[in-house]
Scaffold this motif. Structure first.
Motif, short mmCIF file in Angstrom:
data_model
loop_
_atom_site.label_atom_id
_atom_site.label_comp_id
_atom_site.label_asym_id
_atom_site.label_seq_id
_atom_site.Cartn_x
_atom_site.Cartn_y
_atom_site.Cartn_z
N ILE A 17 -5.46 -2.66 5.36
CA ILE A 17 -5.15 -2.19 4.01
C ILE A 17 -4.37 -0.88 4.10
N ILE A 28 -10.57 -1.39 -3.01
CA ILE A 28 -10.28 -2.59 -2.22
C ILE A 28 -11.00 -2.52 -0.88
N VAL A 95 -3.25 -6.20 3.01
CA VAL A 95 -3.12 -5.74 1.61
C VAL A 95 -2.15 -4.56 1.61
N ASN A 96 -0.96 -4.81 1.11
CA ASN A 96 0.07 -3.78 1.00
C ASN A 96 -0.14 -3.02 -0.30
N ASN A 97 -1.02 -2.04 -0.26
CA ASN A 97 -1.42 -1.34 -1.47
C ASN A 97 -0.73 0.00 -1.69
N GLN A 125 6.02 -2.09 3.03
CA GLN A 125 5.44 -3.41 2.76
C GLN A 125 6.11 -4.47 3.63
N VAL A 145 -1.37 -9.80 0.47
CA VAL A 145 -1.37 -9.44 -0.95
C VAL A 145 -0.58 -8.15 -1.11
N ASN A 146 0.54 -8.24 -1.79
CA ASN A 146 1.36 -7.07 -2.09
C ASN A 146 0.98 -6.53 -3.46
N MET A 147 0.94 -5.23 -3.57
CA MET A 147 0.62 -4.62 -4.86
C MET A 147 1.91 -4.17 -5.54
N VAL A 232 -7.76 -8.96 -5.83
CA VAL A 232 -7.23 -8.98 -4.46
C VAL A 232 -8.12 -9.82 -3.56
N ALA A 236 -6.97 -13.08 -1.25
CA ALA A 236 -7.15 -13.00 0.20
C ALA A 236 -8.05 -14.11 0.74
#
Length: 255
Positions: A17, A28, A95-97, A125, A145-147, A232, A236
């Motif tokens: 993350i 997250i 997770v690209n947060n 990302q 999961v990209n934010m 998220v 995932a």
């Protein structure tokens, strides 16, 4: 953190993350740890990140691994990903947060500031996804999961470099989903609305802003970080195995 669904497929899964030290990212991290995942996260803020690790340990959940990292340094990001693989195993959830929604007027933007905003909010990302791809492929698949943000969808002003970067994530998501699909890697984007992190409440929330929020949202209350974290988790997990190439808005019905 409020209770939510348990996803058996997330137990023992290695999760990486970005921007996990505070705000939505911290929630997250907490939620994946509560699922029994093996979590590593990177952040530029050292002490808040270490305090998060301590608080998760105190609850009895598996402690995440914190790796200090400035995501503008792509080699440092690649090193953090490799360290995670070496210590925890192949990463199968990314997770690209990480992001930074600093306000700025269009008149004040210089070429250097523009490039810095792209590096802060977009570039990492792609390179994180590029770095985890061979590990996910070798493991038989994975989920990214990209934010994103609804800021560009609603045409928000006052931060053109940020909204440009966030809109580009929608295109990045669809491109990577196509390229990664043959390796059984799903790529989705979650677009949060106005989520009431401490940063948002301290820096940007005003009585006028809250009035607009409650007027425009279908749900007449402030949205909390845990509500995004649970979205998220779904994307995932194997429960969303048919979902890829999507941009999912989670904004309480603002858009």
């Amino acid at each position: 953190m409020t209770a939510g669904a348990i996803y058996p497929s997330l137990k023992d899964r290695v999760v990486f993350i970005t921007g996990g030290g505070s705000g939505i990212g911290a929630s997250i991290v907490e939620h994946f740890c509560a699922q029994g995942s093996k979590v590593a996260f990177v952040d530029i803020a050292d002490e808040p990140s270490r305090e998060l690790v301590r608080s998760i340990q105190a609850k009895g959940d598996p402690a995440p691994v914190f790796i200090p990292c400035d995501l503008k340094d792509i080699e440092a990001l690649r090193s953090a990903i490799q360290r995670t693989v070496d210590d925890l195993g192949p990463i199968t959830v990314l997770v690209n947060n990480a992001a930074h929604d600093e306000r700025h007027s269009f008149e004040s933007v210089t070429p250097d500031y523009w490039d810095e905003r792209m590096a802060t909010n977009l570039r990492h990302q792609f390179f994180a996804a590029q770095a985890v791809y061979p590990h996910m492929k070798g493991a038989g698949g994975g989920a990214i999961v990209n934010m994103g943000s609804v800021s560009w969808v609603i045409g928000q002003g006052g931060m053109p470099a940020y909204t440009t970067a966030k809109s580009a994530i929608a295109g990045l998501t669809r491109s990577l989903a196509r390229d990664f699909g043959e390796a059984n890697i799903r790529v989705n984007c979650v677009l949060p609305g106005w989520i009431m992190t401490e940063r948002q409440k301290t820096k940007w929330l005003t009585p006028e802003g809250e009035e607009e929020l409650l007027r425009r949202q279908c749900v007449k209350r402030q949205l909390q970080p845990a509500e995004l974290a649970r979205v998220v988790l779904f994307f995932a997990s194997d429960d969303s195995s048919a979902c890829t190439n999507q941009n999912y808005i989670a904004d309480g019905g603002w858009v």
